[in-house]
Motif scaffolding. Structure first.
Motif, PDB file in Angstrom:
ATOM      1  N   GLY A  25       0.473  -1.191  -0.009  1.00 21.97           N
ATOM      2  CA  GLY A  25      -0.227  -0.056  -0.115  1.00 21.97           C
ATOM      3  C   GLY A  25       0.882   1.414  -0.131  1.00 21.97           C
ATOM      4  O   GLY A  25       0.840   2.370  -0.971  1.00 21.97           O
ATOM      5  N   PHE A  26       2.164   1.121   0.734  1.00 19.69           N
ATOM      6  CA  PHE A  26       2.694   2.193   0.962  1.00 19.69           C
ATOM      7  C   PHE A  26       3.464   2.187  -0.838  1.00 19.69           C
ATOM      8  O   PHE A  26       3.637   3.656  -1.194  1.00 19.69           O
ATOM      9  CB  PHE A  26       3.300   2.121   2.324  1.00 19.69           C
ATOM     10  CG  PHE A  26       5.227   3.194   2.205  1.00 19.69           C
ATOM     11  CD1 PHE A  26       4.016   4.472   2.578  1.00 19.69           C
ATOM     12  CD2 PHE A  26       6.331   3.194   1.436  1.00 19.69           C
ATOM     13  CE1 PHE A  26       5.843   5.568   2.402  1.00 19.69           C
ATOM     14  CE2 PHE A  26       7.089   4.624   1.446  1.00 19.69           C
ATOM     15  CZ  PHE A  26       6.963   5.245   1.703  1.00 19.69           C
ATOM     16  N   LEU A  27       4.168   0.957  -1.196  1.00 23.46           N
ATOM     17  CA  LEU A  27       4.554   1.556  -2.432  1.00 23.46           C
ATOM     18  C   LEU A  27       3.516   2.174  -3.369  1.00 23.46           C
ATOM     19  O   LEU A  27       3.787   2.666  -4.159  1.00 23.46           O
ATOM     20  CB  LEU A  27       4.982   0.435  -3.271  1.00 23.46           C
ATOM     21  CG  LEU A  27       6.113  -0.411  -1.883  1.00 23.46           C
ATOM     22  CD1 LEU A  27       7.242  -1.687  -1.986  1.00 23.46           C
ATOM     23  CD2 LEU A  27       7.699   0.798  -2.070  1.00 23.46           C
ATOM     24  N   GLY A  28       2.454   1.897  -3.577  1.00 24.34           N
ATOM     25  CA  GLY A  28       1.357   1.897  -5.049  1.00 24.34           C
ATOM     26  C   GLY A  28       0.941   3.663  -3.911  1.00 24.34           C
ATOM     27  O   GLY A  28       1.151   3.723  -5.389  1.00 24.34           O
ATOM     28  N   ALA A  29       1.054   4.192  -3.109  1.00 19.57           N
ATOM     29  CA  ALA A  29       0.592   5.647  -2.769  1.00 19.57           C
ATOM     30  C   ALA A  29       1.808   6.128  -3.477  1.00 19.57           C
ATOM     31  O   ALA A  29       2.014   7.372  -3.597  1.00 19.57           O
ATOM     32  CB  ALA A  29       0.068   5.871  -1.326  1.00 19.57           C
ATOM     33  N   ALA A  30       3.124   5.552  -3.019  1.00 20.55           N
ATOM     34  CA  ALA A  30       4.467   6.320  -3.278  1.00 20.55           C
ATOM     35  C   ALA A  30       4.430   6.124  -4.645  1.00 20.55           C
ATOM     36  O   ALA A  30       4.148   7.870  -5.766  1.00 20.55           O
ATOM     37  CB  ALA A  30       5.116   6.338  -2.601  1.00 20.55           C
ATOM     38  N   VAL A  31       4.228   5.379  -5.669  1.00 22.09           N
ATOM     39  CA  VAL A  31       4.022   5.832  -7.195  1.00 22.09           C
ATOM     40  C   VAL A  31       2.744   6.226  -7.753  1.00 22.09           C
ATOM     41  O   VAL A  31       3.116   7.016  -8.949  1.00 22.09           O
ATOM     42  CB  VAL A  31       3.973   3.817  -7.560  1.00 22.09           C
ATOM     43  CG1 VAL A  31       3.525   3.936  -9.178  1.00 22.09           C
ATOM     44  CG2 VAL A  31       5.388   3.071  -7.080  1.00 22.09           C
ATOM     45  N   LEU A  79       9.965  15.918   0.047  1.00 21.74           N
ATOM     46  CA  LEU A  79       8.917  15.761   1.307  1.00 21.74           C
ATOM     47  C   LEU A  79       7.221  15.277   1.443  1.00 21.74           C
ATOM     48  O   LEU A  79       7.224  15.332   2.032  1.00 21.74           O
ATOM     49  CB  LEU A  79       8.762  18.043   0.990  1.00 21.74           C
ATOM     50  CG  LEU A  79       6.753  18.315   2.068  1.00 21.74           C
ATOM     51  CD1 LEU A  79       8.171  18.260   3.444  1.00 21.74           C
ATOM     52  CD2 LEU A  79       6.793  19.633   1.416  1.00 21.74           C
ATOM     53  N   PRO A  80       7.180  15.101  -0.422  1.00 23.18           N
ATOM     54  CA  PRO A  80       5.500  14.536  -0.127  1.00 23.18           C
ATOM     55  C   PRO A  80       6.446  12.700   0.344  1.00 23.18           C
ATOM     56  O   PRO A  80       5.235  12.319   0.734  1.00 23.18           O
ATOM     57  CB  PRO A  80       5.057  14.001  -1.703  1.00 23.18           C
ATOM     58  CG  PRO A  80       5.650  15.202  -2.442  1.00 23.18           C
ATOM     59  CD  PRO A  80       7.080  15.525  -1.397  1.00 23.18           C
ATOM     60  N   LEU A  81       7.340  12.563  -0.321  1.00 26.27           N
ATOM     61  CA  LEU A  81       7.544  10.813   0.367  1.00 26.27           C
ATOM     62  C   LEU A  81       7.218  10.300   2.030  1.00 26.27           C
ATOM     63  O   LEU A  81       7.126  10.301   2.485  1.00 26.27           O
ATOM     64  CB  LEU A  81       8.991   9.890  -0.584  1.00 26.27           C
ATOM     65  CG  LEU A  81       8.642   9.354  -0.003  1.00 26.27           C
ATOM     66  CD1 LEU A  81       8.124   8.183  -0.417  1.00 26.27           C
ATOM     67  CD2 LEU A  81      10.682   8.293  -0.921  1.00 26.27           C
ATOM     68  N   PHE A  82       8.740  11.917   2.461  1.00 27.89           N
ATOM     69  CA  PHE A  82       8.226  11.554   4.001  1.00 27.89           C
ATOM     70  C   PHE A  82       7.258  12.011   4.772  1.00 27.89           C
ATOM     71  O   PHE A  82       6.620  10.807   5.344  1.00 27.89           O
ATOM     72  CB  PHE A  82       8.844  13.004   4.248  1.00 27.89           C
ATOM     73  CG  PHE A  82       9.752  13.424   5.961  1.00 27.89           C
ATOM     74  CD1 PHE A  82      10.675  12.294   6.874  1.00 27.89           C
ATOM     75  CD2 PHE A  82       8.994  14.526   6.601  1.00 27.89           C
ATOM     76  CE1 PHE A  82      10.912  12.441   8.030  1.00 27.89           C
ATOM     77  CE2 PHE A  82       8.568  14.454   7.795  1.00 27.89           C
ATOM     78  CZ  PHE A  82       9.990  13.535   8.397  1.00 27.89           C
ATOM     79  N   VAL A  83       6.299  13.139   3.946  1.00 24.75           N
ATOM     80  CA  VAL A  83       4.792  13.141   5.077  1.00 24.75           C
ATOM     81  C   VAL A  83       4.652  11.669   4.916  1.00 24.75           C
ATOM     82  O   VAL A  83       3.868  10.852   6.234  1.00 24.75           O
ATOM     83  CB  VAL A  83       4.256  13.962   4.364  1.00 24.75           C
ATOM     84  CG1 VAL A  83       2.619  14.153   4.588  1.00 24.75           C
ATOM     85  CG2 VAL A  83       4.274  15.684   4.939  1.00 24.75           C
TER      86      VAL A  83
END
Length: 97
Positions: A25-31, A79-83
């Motif tokens: 889920g994290f990887l999908g959201a990041a992509v 920044l978006p990845l950190f958040v």
């Protein structure tokens, strides 16, 4: 301004992504966030100019222009990845299995 908007979207996605999806889920959201930011950067034009004028700077090469925008997005994506990471880790730490 684009980075701030994508950071707000990252916070929202981090809150709405089901915790049972864990890393995927994290990887999908990041992509998804990366592609959204790259799309906005690409279609926004270079320094606020139109897409046609931006292509003139790259000799009309779409590949060079898109590659340039992917590189810019890669550098501005911290920044978006950190958040997204902070929200996801916090939600997963609250989960009791």
């Amino acid at each position: 301004m684009v980075v701030a908007a994508i950071a707000v979207l990252a916070f929202t996605l981090g809150m709405l992504t089901p915790t049972r999806w864990h890393v995927f889920g994290f990887l999908g959201a990041a992509v998804m966030l990366f592609l959204a930011q790259a799309t906005v950067n690409t279609f926004g034009g270079y320094a606020g100019t139109s897409l046609e004028e931006s292509l003139l700077l790259f000799n009309g090469s779409y590949v060079s222009y898109i590659g340039f925008n992917l590189q810019i997005t890669y550098r501005a994506f911290a920044l978006p990845l950190f958040v997204l990471g902070v929200v996801t880790v916090y939600r997963l730490s609250l989960r009791r299995d």
